[in-house]
Design an enzyme around this catalytic site. Structure first.
Site, PDB file in Angstrom:
ATOM      1  N   PRO A   1       0.838  -1.214   0.000  1.00 10.23           N
ATOM      2  CA  PRO A   1       0.000   0.000   0.000  1.00 10.23           C
ATOM      3  C   PRO A   1       0.866   1.255   0.000  1.00 10.23           C
ATOM      4  O   PRO A   1       1.941   1.296   0.590  1.00 10.23           O
ATOM      5  CB  PRO A   1      -0.769  -0.085   1.320  1.00 10.23           C
ATOM      6  CG  PRO A   1      -0.556  -1.447   1.846  1.00 10.23           C
ATOM      7  CD  PRO A   1       0.677  -2.003   1.226  1.00 10.23           C
ATOM      8  N   LEU A   2       0.357   2.265  -0.693  1.00  6.55           N
ATOM      9  CA  LEU A   2       0.987   3.585  -0.711  1.00  6.55           C
ATOM     10  C   LEU A   2       0.036   4.551  -0.028  1.00  6.55           C
ATOM     11  O   LEU A   2      -1.148   4.594  -0.381  1.00  6.55           O
ATOM     12  CB  LEU A   2       1.168   4.077  -2.143  1.00  6.55           C
ATOM     13  CG  LEU A   2       1.910   3.186  -3.098  1.00  6.55           C
ATOM     14  CD1 LEU A   2       1.978   3.870  -4.460  1.00  6.55           C
ATOM     15  CD2 LEU A   2       3.304   2.916  -2.576  1.00  6.55           C
TER      16      LEU A   2
END
Lengths: 74, 74, 74, 74, 74, 74
Positions: C2-3
């Site tokens: 995830p960013l």
């Protein structure tokens, strides 16, 4: 660690899985060559945007493409 | 006023509405605890990205997941 | 994988390194708790934006803050 | 050369093609008036976000809208 | 029309103008090769992020780099 | 609730506070006119990008501007 986000207006002929894989491989290789980044540290995200939602020169791409009716490449 | 954008590669088991609500609540609470922001000023946007469009280490996530066939978590 | 991108309007009292570290740790922990992500797969980027460049309700934050001269927190 | 990205939470009554074209034309005109940019150099991208994926004040927009059941405008 | 955004954590030895030009040229060439885009339609934006503002694995990059004191490349 | 992000390549003559305020006011008004959004729900963020970090047609804007030495508007 580099993050690369590619945004494209979707076309009638959709971008294929092979083309996406080539973009991901190519960008990752470029990060390694130019900045000496480890390939596994590179993240690439491709966003395909509905041409109705993409405007250029004050008009939606849908309108531009209808007018050109050419190879529709931009 | 803080804006938080969370980008995730979509998984076979999709992220549920409850998980999304927990992310939104958790991030908002964090902004309040760490930066003393008013909760109603916090905006959170979650983008779920097709795994074919997400590359890591030079390969699409679809390819990485096929190879691992493990818990497929990343 | 995830960013998470956090965008904040810069304040007179700047966000400290300790606050940034707390945001990074907190968001990463949240991804682990809610989505079962491995902590080392989580990337967090904080963007601090000049208040002159952030608008809310049709006005730059610089103008809003001058008017309130109160606790100026949002 | 300016790039403008508009992000909206999707509503029951979806944003029409005409409204999107008006946003694109209006933003492009604004860039010309305020910054003297050539219209053909302006790119506008509209992202419509699922209300389940948009949080405000610690809650998903889906929950906020259910509670208000009002004109649902925000 | 493609837009490419490259985000990098700033390093002690800053990214040079020549490296940035090589990234811009390389990404543009890739768009032409893989997607047959006209080079003049490709926009590339590079964001250099303060390492204090970039988190990986729950920690700011500043902390990770101090610990490694190695070639500090990621 | 709409979020609008405007990205501009920085010019020799920097964008003034008055121009930024006009962009913020204009975009907010447009959201109200076209989509019936409440002005206080609109957020606008302006990012000014170093011309060395902005590429068009395979070249950094710094290079393009040096060549043109014209009114440098794009």
């Amino acid at each position: 660690m580099p993050l690369v986000n590619i945004r494209l207006a979707r076309r009638e002929l959709p971008t294929t899985a092979a083309q996406k894989a080539a973009l991901i491989a190519g960008v990752t290789q470029l990060m390694q060559q130019v900045l000496d980044k480890r390939p596994d540290s590179v993240t690439v995200i491709i966003d395909e945007v509905d041409p109705e939602n993409w405007g250029q020169g004050g008009e939606p791409v849908t309108v531009i493409r209808q007018r050109s009716k050419g190879p529709a490449q931009a």
